[in-house]
Design a protein around this motif. Structure first.
Motif, PDB file in Angstrom:
ATOM      1  N   LYS A  80       5.154  -6.403  -6.421  1.00 23.61           N
ATOM      2  CA  LYS A  80       4.733  -7.718  -6.892  1.00 23.61           C
ATOM      3  C   LYS A  80       3.211  -7.809  -6.863  1.00 23.61           C
ATOM      4  CE  LYS A  80       8.859 -10.307  -5.545  1.00 23.61           C
ATOM      5  NZ  LYS A  80       9.649  -9.706  -6.535  1.00 23.61           N
ATOM      6  N   SER A  81       2.606  -7.042  -5.947  1.00 28.14           N
ATOM      7  CA  SER A  81       1.151  -6.978  -5.872  1.00 28.14           C
ATOM      8  C   SER A  81       0.740  -5.563  -5.480  1.00 28.14           C
ATOM      9  CB  SER A  81       0.607  -7.997  -4.871  1.00 28.14           C
ATOM     10  OG  SER A  81       1.081  -7.712  -3.573  1.00 28.14           O
ATOM     11  N   VAL A  82      -0.495  -5.232  -5.777  1.00 28.20           N
ATOM     12  CA  VAL A  82      -1.049  -3.917  -5.461  1.00 28.20           C
ATOM     13  C   VAL A  82      -2.385  -4.108  -4.755  1.00 28.20           C
ATOM     14  CG1 VAL A  82       0.112  -2.738  -7.364  1.00 28.20           C
ATOM     15  CG2 VAL A  82      -2.143  -3.736  -7.735  1.00 28.20           C
ATOM     16  N   ASN A  83      -2.807  -3.111  -3.994  1.00 27.75           N
ATOM     17  CA  ASN A  83      -4.117  -3.197  -3.348  1.00 27.75           C
ATOM     18  C   ASN A  83      -4.834  -1.855  -3.355  1.00 27.75           C
ATOM     19  OD1 ASN A  83      -2.611  -1.866  -1.415  1.00 27.75           O
ATOM     20  ND2 ASN A  83      -2.967  -3.344   0.213  1.00 27.75           N
ATOM     21  N   ALA A  84      -4.410  -0.964  -4.270  1.00 27.06           N
ATOM     22  CA  ALA A  84      -5.051   0.345  -4.392  1.00 27.06           C
ATOM     23  C   ALA A  84      -4.717   0.942  -5.748  1.00 27.06           C
ATOM     24  CB  ALA A  84      -4.575   1.268  -3.276  1.00 27.06           C
ATOM     25  N   CYS A  85      -5.459   1.985  -6.111  1.00 26.27           N
ATOM     26  CA  CYS A  85      -5.139   2.772  -7.295  1.00 26.27           C
ATOM     27  C   CYS A  85      -5.644   4.188  -7.059  1.00 26.27           C
ATOM     28  CB  CYS A  85      -5.743   2.171  -8.568  1.00 26.27           C
ATOM     29  SG  CYS A  85      -7.544   2.138  -8.635  1.00 26.27           S
ATOM     30  N   PHE A  86      -5.174   5.111  -7.895  1.00 25.78           N
ATOM     31  CA  PHE A  86      -5.612   6.501  -7.755  1.00 25.78           C
ATOM     32  C   PHE A  86      -5.539   7.210  -9.094  1.00 25.78           C
ATOM     33  CE2 PHE A  86      -1.038   6.512  -6.845  1.00 25.78           C
ATOM     34  CZ  PHE A  86      -0.580   7.515  -7.698  1.00 25.78           C
ATOM     35  N   THR A  87      -6.264   8.313  -9.180  1.00 30.38           N
ATOM     36  CA  THR A  87      -6.137   9.274 -10.271  1.00 30.38           C
ATOM     37  C   THR A  87      -6.160  10.648  -9.613  1.00 30.38           C
ATOM     38  OG1 THR A  87      -7.019  10.025 -12.379  1.00 30.38           O
ATOM     39  CG2 THR A  87      -8.622   9.287 -10.786  1.00 30.38           C
ATOM     40  N   LEU A  88      -5.155  11.474  -9.929  1.00 32.55           N
ATOM     41  CA  LEU A  88      -4.993  12.773  -9.264  1.00 32.55           C
ATOM     42  C   LEU A  88      -4.804  13.892 -10.274  1.00 32.55           C
ATOM     43  CD1 LEU A  88      -2.393  11.719  -6.522  1.00 32.55           C
ATOM     44  CD2 LEU A  88      -4.868  11.950  -6.242  1.00 32.55           C
ATOM     45  N   ARG A  89      -5.274  15.090  -9.910  1.00 38.42           N
ATOM     46  CA  ARG A  89      -5.048  16.309 -10.680  1.00 38.42           C
ATOM     47  C   ARG A  89      -4.389  17.326  -9.757  1.00 38.42           C
ATOM     48  NH1 ARG A  89      -9.867  14.914 -10.810  1.00 38.42           N
ATOM     49  NH2 ARG A  89     -10.683  16.676  -9.669  1.00 38.42           N
ATOM     50  N   LEU A 114      -2.531  -0.999   6.772  1.00 40.17           N
ATOM     51  CA  LEU A 114      -3.238  -0.649   7.995  1.00 40.17           C
ATOM     52  C   LEU A 114      -2.426  -1.168   9.168  1.00 40.17           C
ATOM     53  CD1 LEU A 114      -5.871   0.484   9.279  1.00 40.17           C
ATOM     54  CD2 LEU A 114      -6.803  -1.826   9.110  1.00 40.17           C
ATOM     55  N   ASP A 115      -2.023  -0.261  10.054  1.00 40.37           N
ATOM     56  CA  ASP A 115      -1.252  -0.617  11.243  1.00 40.37           C
ATOM     57  C   ASP A 115      -2.019  -0.075  12.446  1.00 40.37           C
ATOM     58  OD1 ASP A 115       0.624  -1.335  13.111  1.00 40.37           O
ATOM     59  OD2 ASP A 115       2.138   0.108  12.463  1.00 40.37           O
ATOM     60  N   GLY A 116      -2.746  -0.951  13.113  1.00 37.86           N
ATOM     61  CA  GLY A 116      -3.626  -0.497  14.190  1.00 37.86           C
ATOM     62  C   GLY A 116      -4.750   0.312  13.577  1.00 37.86           C
ATOM     63  N   SER A 117      -4.853   1.581  13.947  1.00 35.82           N
ATOM     64  CA  SER A 117      -5.887   2.442  13.373  1.00 35.82           C
ATOM     65  C   SER A 117      -5.327   3.371  12.300  1.00 35.82           C
ATOM     66  CB  SER A 117      -6.541   3.276  14.482  1.00 35.82           C
ATOM     67  OG  SER A 117      -5.588   4.148  15.051  1.00 35.82           O
ATOM     68  N   VAL A 118      -4.025   3.278  12.018  1.00 35.13           N
ATOM     69  CA  VAL A 118      -3.383   4.179  11.060  1.00 35.13           C
ATOM     70  C   VAL A 118      -3.289   3.523   9.682  1.00 35.13           C
ATOM     71  CG1 VAL A 118      -1.271   5.462  10.520  1.00 35.13           C
ATOM     72  CG2 VAL A 118      -2.067   5.305  12.887  1.00 35.13           C
ATOM     73  N   THR A 119      -3.818   4.217   8.688  1.00 33.32           N
ATOM     74  CA  THR A 119      -3.781   3.755   7.310  1.00 33.32           C
ATOM     75  C   THR A 119      -2.783   4.606   6.534  1.00 33.32           C
ATOM     76  OG1 THR A 119      -6.091   3.073   7.418  1.00 33.32           O
ATOM     77  CG2 THR A 119      -5.165   3.376   5.219  1.00 33.32           C
ATOM     78  N   GLN A 120      -1.913   3.943   5.751  1.00 34.58           N
ATOM     79  CA  GLN A 120      -0.937   4.645   4.913  1.00 34.58           C
ATOM     80  C   GLN A 120      -1.145   4.262   3.462  1.00 34.58           C
ATOM     81  OE1 GLN A 120       3.168   4.959   6.086  1.00 34.58           O
ATOM     82  NE2 GLN A 120       2.695   4.228   8.157  1.00 34.58           N
ATOM     83  N   ARG A 132       3.494   9.910   0.885  1.00 35.84           N
ATOM     84  CA  ARG A 132       2.447   8.991   1.325  1.00 35.84           C
ATOM     85  C   ARG A 132       1.460   9.712   2.228  1.00 35.84           C
ATOM     86  NH1 ARG A 132       6.434   8.387   4.871  1.00 35.84           N
ATOM     87  NH2 ARG A 132       6.054   7.627   6.955  1.00 35.84           N
ATOM     88  N   LEU A 133       0.236   9.222   2.231  1.00 36.85           N
ATOM     89  CA  LEU A 133      -0.807   9.704   3.128  1.00 36.85           C
ATOM     90  C   LEU A 133      -0.744   8.865   4.394  1.00 36.85           C
ATOM     91  CD1 LEU A 133      -3.778   9.799   0.583  1.00 36.85           C
ATOM     92  CD2 LEU A 133      -2.257  11.693   1.208  1.00 36.85           C
ATOM     93  N   VAL A 134      -0.825   9.507   5.551  1.00 45.02           N
ATOM     94  CA  VAL A 134      -0.834   8.802   6.828  1.00 45.02           C
ATOM     95  C   VAL A 134      -1.983   9.376   7.637  1.00 45.02           C
ATOM     96  CG1 VAL A 134       0.452   8.264   8.927  1.00 45.02           C
ATOM     97  CG2 VAL A 134       1.674   8.500   6.752  1.00 45.02           C
ATOM     98  N   GLY A 135      -2.978   8.533   7.933  1.00 46.65           N
ATOM     99  CA  GLY A 135      -4.129   9.051   8.654  1.00 46.65           C
ATOM    100  C   GLY A 135      -5.012   7.969   9.229  1.00 46.65           C
ATOM    101  N   THR A 136      -6.148   8.403   9.707  1.00 40.81           N
ATOM    102  CA  THR A 136      -7.112   7.501  10.331  1.00 40.81           C
ATOM    103  C   THR A 136      -8.488   7.687   9.690  1.00 40.81           C
ATOM    104  OG1 THR A 136      -7.568   9.128  12.058  1.00 40.81           O
ATOM    105  CG2 THR A 136      -5.907   7.443  12.553  1.00 40.81           C
ATOM    106  N   LEU A 137      -9.310   6.675   9.877  1.00 36.60           N
ATOM    107  CA  LEU A 137     -10.661   6.684   9.344  1.00 36.60           C
ATOM    108  C   LEU A 137     -11.636   6.955  10.480  1.00 36.60           C
ATOM    109  CD1 LEU A 137     -12.278   6.067   6.703  1.00 36.60           C
ATOM    110  CD2 LEU A 137     -12.564   3.768   7.614  1.00 36.60           C
ATOM    111  N   GLU A 138     -12.484   7.956  10.271  1.00 41.84           N
ATOM    112  CA  GLU A 138     -13.547   8.257  11.231  1.00 41.84           C
ATOM    113  C   GLU A 138     -14.840   8.359  10.440  1.00 41.84           C
ATOM    114  OE1 GLU A 138     -14.752  11.806  14.246  1.00 41.84           O
ATOM    115  OE2 GLU A 138     -12.652  11.171  14.248  1.00 41.84           O
ATOM    116  N   GLY A 139     -15.740   7.404  10.662  1.00 47.99           N
ATOM    117  CA  GLY A 139     -16.951   7.338   9.847  1.00 47.99           C
ATOM    118  C   GLY A 139     -16.560   7.019   8.414  1.00 47.99           C
ATOM    119  N   ASN A 140     -16.965   7.866   7.482  1.00 48.28           N
ATOM    120  CA  ASN A 140     -16.622   7.682   6.074  1.00 48.28           C
ATOM    121  C   ASN A 140     -15.498   8.610   5.622  1.00 48.28           C
ATOM    122  OD1 ASN A 140     -18.353   5.605   5.393  1.00 48.28           O
ATOM    123  ND2 ASN A 140     -20.063   6.987   5.025  1.00 48.28           N
ATOM    124  N   THR A 141     -14.794   9.224   6.567  1.00 49.54           N
ATOM    125  CA  THR A 141     -13.735  10.169   6.214  1.00 49.54           C
ATOM    126  C   THR A 141     -12.374   9.671   6.686  1.00 49.54           C
ATOM    127  OG1 THR A 141     -15.305  12.008   6.364  1.00 49.54           O
ATOM    128  CG2 THR A 141     -12.965  12.561   6.401  1.00 49.54           C
TER     129      THR A 141
END
Length: 177
Positions: A80-89, A114-120, A132-141
């Motif tokens: 019903k709503s989106v909050n991201a987009c991507f383009t992949l090769r 975003l659930d705590g520090s984990v972004t999916q 799906r991607l499951v990870g954390t953000l450290e600095g700009n990575t």
């Protein structure tokens, strides 16, 4: 003068800091790899990932942006709503004999949470499979692992990802190759 001092003190004490979610949105250069990704890794799948600050209701998206980022895909049809987009090769569609679902959809709107520090971030979804991607953000990575599942409860090949933030959220990054 007094109000400027109070504002400066509040910012200095961290009371004016934006919540962690405000630090996650942006344009990322994404690489998905069979092993831990390095800066020079060409990866199995590469592309751009944009995490928006706010969700956008599907019905409010202009057709010129919606059409190239939806293509009547299951990923968008159920939202019903989106909050991201991507383009992949995809550089590779199989890893150790197993099909890799990441990159099957080359371009789309999607969702992130975003659930705590984990972004999916969801990169593929069908009635019987997902990635799906499951990870954390450290600095700009933003980095972590790819999670693939299918109808019989099986999982796909083990994958890792690395996404480096290169700017503020801009959906135009999902429309370029």
């Amino acid at each position: 003068m007094h109000s400027r001092f109070v504002l400066a003190l509040a910012i200095g004490l961290g009371l004016g800091r934006a919540p962690i979610q405000a630090q996650v949105p942006g344009v990322y250069q994404l690489t998905i790899c069979a092993g831990r990704c390095t800066e020079s890794d060409s990866g199995l799948v590469r592309g751009s990932l944009v995490l928006f600050r706010d969700a956008v209701h599907i019905d409010t998206i202009a057709n010129r942006a919606y059409a190239p980022l939806s293509r009547d895909l299951y990923l968008v049809r159920i939202a019903k709503s989106v909050n991201a987009c991507f383009t992949l090769r995809r550089n590779q569609s199989r890893v150790n004999g197993q099909e890799l679902y990441a990159g099957i959809i080359g371009r789309s709107f999607t969702t992130w949470t975003l659930d705590g520090s984990v972004t999916q971030v969801v990169l593929y979804r069908s009635p019987d499979a997902s990635f799906r991607l499951v990870g954390t953000l450290e600095g700009n990575t933003y980095s972590g692992t790819g999670h693939q599942s299918n109808w019989n409860g099986g999982t796909g090949p083990q994958t890792f990802f690395r996404a480096v933030r290169v700017g503020d959220p801009d959906a135009a990054a999902c429309l370029s190759d």
